[in-house]
Every structure is written in structure tokens, then in C-alpha cells.
Design a protein around this motif. Structure first.
Motif, PDB file in Angstrom:
ATOM      1  N   PHE A  41       0.815  -1.291  -0.086  1.00  0.00           N
ATOM      2  CA  PHE A  41       0.056  -0.228  -0.176  1.00  0.00           C
ATOM      3  C   PHE A  41       0.991   1.107   0.014  1.00  0.00           C
ATOM      4  O   PHE A  41       2.045   1.342   0.663  1.00  0.00           O
ATOM      5  N   CYS A  42       0.489   2.191  -0.830  1.00  0.00           N
ATOM      6  CA  CYS A  42       1.245   3.772  -0.644  1.00  0.00           C
ATOM      7  C   CYS A  42       0.790   4.233   0.729  1.00  0.00           C
ATOM      8  O   CYS A  42      -0.071   3.710   1.424  1.00  0.00           O
ATOM      9  N   GLU A  43       1.455   5.271   1.156  1.00  0.00           N
ATOM     10  CA  GLU A  43       1.296   5.662   2.676  1.00  0.00           C
ATOM     11  C   GLU A  43      -0.131   6.065   2.980  1.00  0.00           C
ATOM     12  O   GLU A  43      -0.590   6.021   4.060  1.00  0.00           O
ATOM     13  N   TYR A  44      -0.800   7.193   1.751  1.00  0.00           N
ATOM     14  CA  TYR A  44      -2.046   7.287   2.093  1.00  0.00           C
ATOM     15  C   TYR A  44      -2.814   6.180   2.384  1.00  0.00           C
ATOM     16  O   TYR A  44      -3.875   6.303   3.337  1.00  0.00           O
ATOM     17  N   CYS A  45      -3.041   5.221   1.407  1.00  0.00           N
ATOM     18  CA  CYS A  45      -3.802   4.007   1.689  1.00  0.00           C
ATOM     19  C   CYS A  45      -3.598   3.359   2.734  1.00  0.00           C
ATOM     20  O   CYS A  45      -4.582   2.663   3.290  1.00  0.00           O
ATOM     21  N   LYS A  46      -2.326   3.384   3.241  1.00  0.00           N
ATOM     22  CA  LYS A  46      -2.136   2.683   4.677  1.00  0.00           C
ATOM     23  C   LYS A  46      -2.985   3.289   5.666  1.00  0.00           C
ATOM     24  O   LYS A  46      -3.700   2.579   6.300  1.00  0.00           O
ATOM     25  N   LYS A  47      -2.815   4.565   5.719  1.00  0.00           N
ATOM     26  CA  LYS A  47      -3.461   5.253   6.736  1.00  0.00           C
ATOM     27  C   LYS A  47      -5.058   5.128   6.703  1.00  0.00           C
ATOM     28  O   LYS A  47      -5.964   4.962   7.527  1.00  0.00           O
ATOM     29  N   VAL A  48      -5.724   5.128   5.196  1.00  0.00           N
ATOM     30  CA  VAL A  48      -7.028   4.922   5.232  1.00  0.00           C
ATOM     31  C   VAL A  48      -7.634   3.489   5.566  1.00  0.00           C
ATOM     32  O   VAL A  48      -8.426   3.352   6.127  1.00  0.00           O
ATOM     33  N   GLU A  49      -6.856   2.317   4.999  1.00  0.00           N
ATOM     34  CA  GLU A  49      -7.012   1.030   5.805  1.00  0.00           C
ATOM     35  C   GLU A  49      -7.098   1.013   7.202  1.00  0.00           C
ATOM     36  O   GLU A  49      -8.179   0.341   7.689  1.00  0.00           O
ATOM     37  N   LYS A  50      -6.005   1.618   7.839  1.00  0.00           N
ATOM     38  CA  LYS A  50      -5.867   1.520   9.278  1.00  0.00           C
ATOM     39  C   LYS A  50      -7.161   2.304   9.748  1.00  0.00           C
ATOM     40  O   LYS A  50      -7.659   1.666  10.854  1.00  0.00           O
ATOM     41  N   TYR A  51      -7.657   3.236   9.310  1.00  0.00           N
ATOM     42  CA  TYR A  51      -8.640   4.144   9.797  1.00  0.00           C
ATOM     43  C   TYR A  51     -10.010   3.214   9.733  1.00  0.00           C
ATOM     44  O   TYR A  51     -10.983   3.366  10.490  1.00  0.00           O
ATOM     45  N   LEU A  52     -10.373   2.528   8.497  1.00  0.00           N
ATOM     46  CA  LEU A  52     -11.354   1.797   8.113  1.00  0.00           C
ATOM     47  C   LEU A  52     -11.522   0.707   9.167  1.00  0.00           C
ATOM     48  O   LEU A  52     -12.482   0.339   9.887  1.00  0.00           O
ATOM     49  N   MET A  53     -10.421   0.317   9.506  1.00  0.00           N
ATOM     50  CA  MET A  53     -10.309  -1.029  10.238  1.00  0.00           C
ATOM     51  C   MET A  53     -10.519  -0.540  11.928  1.00  0.00           C
ATOM     52  O   MET A  53     -11.157  -1.369  12.498  1.00  0.00           O
ATOM     53  N   ASP A  54      -9.885   0.455  12.327  1.00  0.00           N
ATOM     54  CA  ASP A  54     -10.155   1.095  13.446  1.00  0.00           C
ATOM     55  C   ASP A  54     -11.376   1.287  13.986  1.00  0.00           C
ATOM     56  O   ASP A  54     -12.254   1.304  14.858  1.00  0.00           O
ATOM     57  N   ASP A  55     -12.187   2.081  12.702  1.00  0.00           N
ATOM     58  CA  ASP A  55     -13.286   2.273  12.703  1.00  0.00           C
ATOM     59  C   ASP A  55     -14.410   1.044  12.837  1.00  0.00           C
ATOM     60  O   ASP A  55     -15.397   0.968  13.835  1.00  0.00           O
ATOM     61  N   GLN A  56     -14.301   0.017  12.373  1.00  0.00           N
ATOM     62  CA  GLN A  56     -14.905  -1.111  12.343  1.00  0.00           C
ATOM     63  C   GLN A  56     -14.777  -1.829  13.840  1.00  0.00           C
ATOM     64  O   GLN A  56     -15.739  -2.140  14.501  1.00  0.00           O
ATOM     65  N   LEU A  57     -13.689  -1.881  14.317  1.00  0.00           N
ATOM     66  CA  LEU A  57     -13.389  -2.472  15.513  1.00  0.00           C
ATOM     67  C   LEU A  57     -13.674  -1.655  16.744  1.00  0.00           C
ATOM     68  O   LEU A  57     -14.554  -2.093  17.600  1.00  0.00           O
ATOM     69  N   SER A  58     -13.851  -0.398  16.349  1.00  0.00           N
ATOM     70  CA  SER A  58     -14.377   0.436  17.551  1.00  0.00           C
ATOM     71  C   SER A  58     -15.922   0.101  17.650  1.00  0.00           C
ATOM     72  O   SER A  58     -16.421   0.598  18.907  1.00  0.00           O
ATOM     73  N   ILE A  59     -16.753  -0.117  16.604  1.00  0.00           N
ATOM     74  CA  ILE A  59     -17.955  -0.377  16.741  1.00  0.00           C
ATOM     75  C   ILE A  59     -17.952  -1.665  17.668  1.00  0.00           C
ATOM     76  O   ILE A  59     -19.287  -1.514  18.546  1.00  0.00           O
ATOM     77  N   PHE A  60     -17.404  -2.554  17.606  1.00  0.00           N
ATOM     78  CA  PHE A  60     -17.580  -3.841  18.282  1.00  0.00           C
ATOM     79  C   PHE A  60     -17.153  -3.410  19.777  1.00  0.00           C
ATOM     80  O   PHE A  60     -17.809  -4.250  20.787  1.00  0.00           O
ATOM     81  N   LYS A  61     -16.053  -2.615  19.874  1.00  0.00           N
ATOM     82  CA  LYS A  61     -15.596  -2.417  21.144  1.00  0.00           C
ATOM     83  C   LYS A  61     -16.739  -1.548  22.068  1.00  0.00           C
ATOM     84  O   LYS A  61     -17.005  -2.057  23.336  1.00  0.00           O
ATOM     85  N   SER A  62     -17.556  -0.790  21.330  1.00  0.00           N
ATOM     86  CA  SER A  62     -18.572   0.048  22.151  1.00  0.00           C
ATOM     87  C   SER A  62     -19.873  -1.235  22.436  1.00  0.00           C
ATOM     88  O   SER A  62     -20.333  -1.002  23.250  1.00  0.00           O
TER      89      SER A  62
END
Length: 295
Positions: A41-62
Motif C-alpha cells: 500500500f502507498c502511505e495514504y492508503c495505509k492510513k485509510v485502511e487503518k482508519y477503516l479497520m479501527d472504525d470497524q473495531l471501535s463499533i464492536f468495542k462499544s
């Protein structure tokens, strides 16, 4: 009388010349945006992918504050599956794992590992993705939407010889005490390796080109990586669909399939082509499932 086997030569040439075989191109295409980059992944897409995954996991954590979030991790006895399961336990998810050899798994663990890992699991279920008869219990749980998240990390990468599998099955069928386990480990190609997996007499398909594959080394990755994984996904999606029809709440579901960029076939040598092709097939199946989920 000492001779160097073909397998050792295969491994030698594969490891020494891997930079030429697998990293011959200086730049590769980012699988998300298509920009050429040095690696993945390019640097920008790495950040996007991490954000999307963190967003998904935060839903389950809540969600976990209201009820236990139940996760199924395939191949959780050792390696990547074990590492994923342990991280989920640390995050206070309720984790069930699958393995082909549940008795071997329990008996090979130290007391510390029993306490920190095994005893914290919700369940350890026996399943072999190449044998549909062992998948019945898992499929029933998936059909009833028992799990909120499934993480499919088991894959056929290094093919076991038939003899090793038979020895392991015999080992697993016995109620073993520590001494019996040690005795049987000696018969099982000597020992377990540093990952807790069975020591192989050779590296299986890892350093084989297609013409060197046996029939089993061609069919097994297809049965495990494509057929077995697709069956699990089918039952999981069926369970989600039935749940949505009968319930009006906002319960979330997620499936993760652990693979790599085989779908792009960049940085690939001529080794283990069937394994790479089956993982590419799974990636294509996942993309079509995502389109269905979007609709």
C-alpha cells in the motif's frame, strides 16, 4: 554416503535467489489506488485502511459494553491464528478457535500458556477444512448467527505429507499425558517446531514449481483455501441474512479473511502457484461478497 537432497537444493536456491525471483521489480502497484510504490500500500492508503479497520473495531468495542462479542478464529492452535486470538482475548472479546488437532494443542502447552490462552477461550473446536464432515458443528453455529465476527486465518500453504497427517491424527485420537505426548512427538518426525507446528520432513510445496507437485499438493489447497473457506462464508452469510429478517436491532457482523496480495500476482516467483492462485480466488470471492453486502 552423504548426499544433498533435492529438497535442500530447492530451499537453497529459493532462499538465495528470492530477491531476484520475488522482488525483481523496484516498484509495485498499490492494490487500493493503483499508484506505484516501493512496497504494498502507498502511505495514504495505509492510513485509510487503518482508519477503516479501527472504525470497524471501535463499533464492536462499544458493543462489547452491552454484551459479549463472540469471535471465531480458524487455525488458532499456533502461528498467526494464535496471535490473532490472543490479541482478541486481551481486548476482552469472547473467542472460539478451530484446529485440526485439539488434543495435541492442549497437551503441547506450558502451564503459563494454558492459563494465559487455552483456559480463557470460549471453546476449541475440531475442524479440518479439507474434510466437510468435521465442519458440521461450526456450520450449525454460523447458521444461527452465533458469532459476531469470523476471522478465517487457516490456509493450506505448506503441504503436510500423508505420513505426517496420519501420525498427527493418531496422536490426537489418544488421551495423552505428558510422557505419552513426548513419546509420540518423537514418532511425529521428531518434534514440534518453534511455532508449535509439526516439523516437516521437507518444505512441502513452498519451494516447488507446478511440475513438481503431487496430485494432493494440487487438490488440497483448492479444497482448503477455496472450497472450505467458501463453505464457512456461505453459512456465516446465511446466518446474518436470517438474523436480519427476524430482528430489527442494529447488531453488527464482520468477517475477515487473512491472505496477502496474491490477487495482483506481483512479486511472485514460480513456486507454489496453486497456493497463490487459490488465495487470489478467495480475494475475488470476498470482493463479490462486499458488493452484495453494499447492496
Amino acid at each position: 554416503g552423504f548426499t544433498v537432497s533435492e529438497n535442500i537444493l530447492d530451499v537453497y536456491f529459493a532462499e538465495v535467489f528470492r530477491p531476484i525471483f520475488e522482488y525483481g521489480t523496484k516498484y509495485v502497484e498499490c492494490p487500493r489506488c493503483g499508484i506505484f510504490t516501493r512496497d504494498g500500500f502507498c502511505e495514504y492508503c495505509k492510513k485509510v485502511e487503518k482508519y477503516l479497520m479501527d472504525d470497524q473495531l471501535s463499533i464492536f468495542k462499544s458493543e462489547s459494553s452491552k454484551r459479549p462479542i463472540k469471535v471465531l478464529v480458524t487455525g488458532g492452535r499456533c502461528g498467526l491464528g494464535e496471535a490473532i486470538a490472543m490479541r482478541l482475548l486481551e481486548a476482552h472479546f469472547s473467542v472460539t478457535i478451530t484446529t485440526r488437532y485439539p488434543n495435541v494443542f492442549k497437551n503441547q502447552l506450558s502451564k503459563d500458556k494454558l492459563d494465559s490462552y487455552y483456559n480463557k477461550l470460549d471453546g476449541v473446536l475440531q475442524m479440518d477444512l479439507s474434510d466437510n464432515s468435521t465442519m458440521k458443528e461450526i456450520n450449525e453455529l454460523l447458521d444461527t448467527s452465533y458469532f459476531d465476527i469470523i476471522i478465517l486465518s487457516a490456509a493450506e500453504t505448506l503441504h503436510f505429507s500423508k505420513e505426517v497427517l496420519e501420525d498427527a491424527k493418531a496422536l490426537d485420537d489418544k488421551a495423552l499425558d505428558d510422557k505419552a505426548l513426548d513419546d509420540n512427538k518423537e514418532q511425529l518426525n521428531g518434534k514440534m517446531d518453534w511455532t508449535g507446528d509439526f516439523v516437516r520432513k521437507n518444505t512441502g510445496v513452498w519451494h516447488k514449481c507446478l511440475e513438481d507437485h503431487t496430485l494432493a499438493e494440487i487438490t488440497d489447497p483448492v479444497n482448503v483455501n477455496v472450497v472450505g473457506t467458501s463453505i464457512l462464508m456461505k453459512h456465516f452469510l446465511n446466518g446474518v441474512k436470517k438474523y436480519r429478517k427476524c430482528n430489527k436491532d442494529d447488531r453488527k457482523f464482520m468477517s475477515l479473511i487473512v491472505t496477502y496480495y496474491e490477487g495482483t500476482f506481483l512479486k511472485k516467483s514460480s513456486f507454489h502457484p496453486i497456493t497463490n492462485a487459490t488465495k487470489a480466488a478467495i480475494e475475488n470471492i470476498v470482493w463479490t461478497i462486499r458488493r452484495e453486502a453494499d447492496m
